[in-house]
Scaffold this motif. Structure first.
Motif, PDB file in Angstrom:
ATOM      1  N   LEU A   1       0.881  -1.167   0.000  1.00  0.00           N
ATOM      2  CA  LEU A   1       0.000   0.000   0.000  1.00  0.00           C
ATOM      3  C   LEU A   1       0.920   1.218   0.000  1.00  0.00           C
ATOM      4  CD1 LEU A   1      -2.380  -1.121   2.897  1.00  0.00           C
ATOM      5  CD2 LEU A   1      -2.733  -1.449   0.443  1.00  0.00           C
ATOM      6  N   ILE A   2       0.863   2.010  -1.052  1.00  0.00           N
ATOM      7  CA  ILE A   2       1.731   3.175  -1.155  1.00  0.00           C
ATOM      8  C   ILE A   2       0.893   4.416  -0.856  1.00  0.00           C
ATOM      9  CG2 ILE A   2       3.199   4.582  -2.638  1.00  0.00           C
ATOM     10  CD1 ILE A   2       2.741   0.824  -3.198  1.00  0.00           C
ATOM     11  N   TYR A   3       1.310   5.105   0.191  1.00  0.00           N
ATOM     12  CA  TYR A   3       0.601   6.302   0.643  1.00  0.00           C
ATOM     13  C   TYR A   3       1.456   7.539   0.463  1.00  0.00           C
ATOM     14  CZ  TYR A   3      -3.228   3.840   2.965  1.00  0.00           C
ATOM     15  OH  TYR A   3      -4.330   3.090   3.231  1.00  0.00           O
ATOM     16  N   ARG A   4       0.786   8.665   0.287  1.00  0.00           N
ATOM     17  CA  ARG A   4       1.416   9.974   0.384  1.00  0.00           C
ATOM     18  C   ARG A   4       1.022  10.537   1.744  1.00  0.00           C
ATOM     19  NH1 ARG A   4       3.576  12.258  -4.144  1.00  0.00           N
ATOM     20  NH2 ARG A   4       3.126  11.189  -6.090  1.00  0.00           N
ATOM     21  N   TYR A   5       2.005  10.862   2.536  1.00  0.00           N
ATOM     22  CA  TYR A   5       1.752  11.414   3.860  1.00  0.00           C
ATOM     23  C   TYR A   5       0.973  12.715   3.718  1.00  0.00           C
ATOM     24  CZ  TYR A   5       2.559  13.361   8.482  1.00  0.00           C
ATOM     25  OH  TYR A   5       2.383  13.900   9.724  1.00  0.00           O
ATOM     26  N   TYR A   6      -0.012  12.890   4.588  1.00  0.00           N
ATOM     27  CA  TYR A   6      -0.758  14.152   4.611  1.00  0.00           C
ATOM     28  C   TYR A   6      -1.164  14.479   6.046  1.00  0.00           C
ATOM     29  CZ  TYR A   6      -4.199  17.756   4.153  1.00  0.00           C
ATOM     30  OH  TYR A   6      -4.867  18.946   4.304  1.00  0.00           O
ATOM     31  N   SER A   7      -0.893  15.704   6.447  1.00  0.00           N
ATOM     32  CA  SER A   7      -1.325  16.195   7.749  1.00  0.00           C
ATOM     33  C   SER A   7      -1.683  17.666   7.612  1.00  0.00           C
ATOM     34  CB  SER A   7      -0.205  16.031   8.782  1.00  0.00           C
ATOM     35  OG  SER A   7      -0.556  16.674   9.988  1.00  0.00           O
ATOM     36  N   ASP A   8      -2.771  18.060   8.239  1.00  0.00           N
ATOM     37  CA  ASP A   8      -3.103  19.479   8.237  1.00  0.00           C
ATOM     38  C   ASP A   8      -2.404  20.196   9.389  1.00  0.00           C
ATOM     39  OD1 ASP A   8      -4.651  18.225  10.151  1.00  0.00           O
ATOM     40  OD2 ASP A   8      -6.573  18.871   9.328  1.00  0.00           O
ATOM     41  N   ARG A   9      -1.773  19.439  10.292  1.00  0.00           N
ATOM     42  CA  ARG A   9      -1.051  20.036  11.416  1.00  0.00           C
ATOM     43  C   ARG A   9       0.450  20.085  11.181  1.00  0.00           C
ATOM     44  NH1 ARG A   9      -3.294  16.732  16.420  1.00  0.00           N
ATOM     45  NH2 ARG A   9      -2.612  15.126  14.987  1.00  0.00           N
ATOM     46  N   LYS A  10       1.012  19.103  10.517  1.00  0.00           N
ATOM     47  CA  LYS A  10       2.461  19.010  10.288  1.00  0.00           C
ATOM     48  C   LYS A  10       2.686  18.894   8.782  1.00  0.00           C
ATOM     49  CE  LYS A  10       6.467  17.712  12.589  1.00  0.00           C
ATOM     50  NZ  LYS A  10       7.117  18.759  13.331  1.00  0.00           N
ATOM     51  N   THR A  11       2.547  20.014   8.073  1.00  0.00           N
ATOM     52  CA  THR A  11       2.544  20.014   6.611  1.00  0.00           C
ATOM     53  C   THR A  11       3.936  19.842   5.995  1.00  0.00           C
ATOM     54  OG1 THR A  11       2.692  22.426   6.536  1.00  0.00           O
ATOM     55  CG2 THR A  11       0.474  21.461   6.545  1.00  0.00           C
ATOM     56  N   THR A  12       4.975  19.945   6.794  1.00  0.00           N
ATOM     57  CA  THR A  12       6.352  19.842   6.306  1.00  0.00           C
ATOM     58  C   THR A  12       6.577  18.589   5.467  1.00  0.00           C
ATOM     59  OG1 THR A  12       7.085  20.945   8.316  1.00  0.00           O
ATOM     60  CG2 THR A  12       8.766  19.779   7.066  1.00  0.00           C
ATOM     61  N   TYR A  13       5.907  17.508   5.829  1.00  0.00           N
ATOM     62  CA  TYR A  13       6.163  16.208   5.197  1.00  0.00           C
ATOM     63  C   TYR A  13       5.102  15.818   4.175  1.00  0.00           C
ATOM     64  CZ  TYR A  13       9.253  16.101   9.206  1.00  0.00           C
ATOM     65  OH  TYR A  13      10.217  16.406  10.129  1.00  0.00           O
ATOM     66  N   ASN A  14       4.144  16.684   3.949  1.00  0.00           N
ATOM     67  CA  ASN A  14       3.058  16.343   3.026  1.00  0.00           C
ATOM     68  C   ASN A  14       3.601  15.972   1.656  1.00  0.00           C
ATOM     69  OD1 ASN A  14       1.205  16.736   5.012  1.00  0.00           O
ATOM     70  ND2 ASN A  14       0.327  18.596   4.159  1.00  0.00           N
ATOM     71  N   GLY A  15       3.086  14.868   1.140  1.00  0.00           N
ATOM     72  CA  GLY A  15       3.472  14.399  -0.195  1.00  0.00           C
ATOM     73  C   GLY A  15       4.542  13.331  -0.193  1.00  0.00           C
ATOM     74  N   LEU A  16       5.265  13.158   0.923  1.00  0.00           N
ATOM     75  CA  LEU A  16       6.295  12.124   0.953  1.00  0.00           C
ATOM     76  C   LEU A  16       5.623  10.756   0.925  1.00  0.00           C
ATOM     77  CD1 LEU A  16       8.886  13.469   3.562  1.00  0.00           C
ATOM     78  CD2 LEU A  16       8.877  13.724   1.069  1.00  0.00           C
ATOM     79  N   LYS A  17       6.193   9.854   0.138  1.00  0.00           N
ATOM     80  CA  LYS A  17       5.602   8.517  -0.014  1.00  0.00           C
ATOM     81  C   LYS A  17       6.170   7.544   1.009  1.00  0.00           C
ATOM     82  CE  LYS A  17       4.585   8.687  -4.948  1.00  0.00           C
ATOM     83  NZ  LYS A  17       4.875   8.057  -6.258  1.00  0.00           N
TER      84      LYS A  17
END
Length: 184
Positions: free
Chosen positions: A147-163
């Motif tokens: 299962l390949i996810y893209r990280y997403y957080s509305d609180r810690k956006t620094t890492y958004n999009g990393l797989k």
């Protein structure tokens, strides 16, 4: 004690350039040293999202199989170089398995149950895609569900999009994968 997580400090273009330098036999010296700084920052930047996914995987896998084996890893530099050499058009910033976690559960049915828990969950992370190597094994005989996810957080956006890649397999599938990796 607070953990200081590495954060991405370079653009994706810089990351891709460093990946290209890594596999270019003509690159050495200071240029290679700078490429390694960029690559190691990129690798380390996946640690926070990976930790988040590992905790979620631990909860789901243990719900299905209390004796499940859970592990996580950041891809080794030598494995990154090999993958970039094998897949000439791949960019380092697109690599889906720099951060990966795995659950080894009792059976294929348990693998399916964990997948179902992910599909039924309300996590904010974006499922990029699923590679079902159990139903469609690789030529080597490798079987697992990724299962390949893209990280997403509305609180810690620094890492958004990393797989981050979540692997699920049975003990027999794990033994096969370990044997193939060891021989390879």
């Amino acid at each position: 004690m607070a953990t200081n997580w590495a954060q991405p400090r370079y653009t994706r273009a810089q990351v891709d350039g460093a990946g290209a330098a890594l596999v270019d036999e003509g690159v050495q010296g200071a240029v290679m040293e700078e490429a390694l700084v960029v690559i190691n920052n990129w690798r380390s930047s996946h640690s926070f999202p990976l930790n988040t996914f590992e905790m979620g995987l631990r909860g789901r896998a243990r719900q299905v199989d209390p004796d499940s084996l859970i592990a996580q890893r950041i891809k080794r530099l030598s494995s990154i170089a090999l993958k970039l050499r094998l897949f000439k058009t791949m960019k380092l910033s697109q690599m889906q398995d720099l951060g990966g976690c795995r659950a080894v559960v009792h059976s294929v049915q348990d693998v399916d149950r964990v997948v179902s828990l992910y599909k039924a969950s309300d996590i904010k992370h974006k499922l990029d895609h699923v590679d079902d190597y159990i139903r469609h094994p690789r030529d080597s005989g490798y079987r697992s569900v990724h299962l390949i996810y893209r990280y997403y957080s509305d609180r810690k956006t620094t890492y958004n999009g990393l797989k981050i890649e979540v692997q699920l397999r049975s003990p027999l599938q794990h033994a096969w994968a370990t044997a193939v990796e060891t021989v390879g």
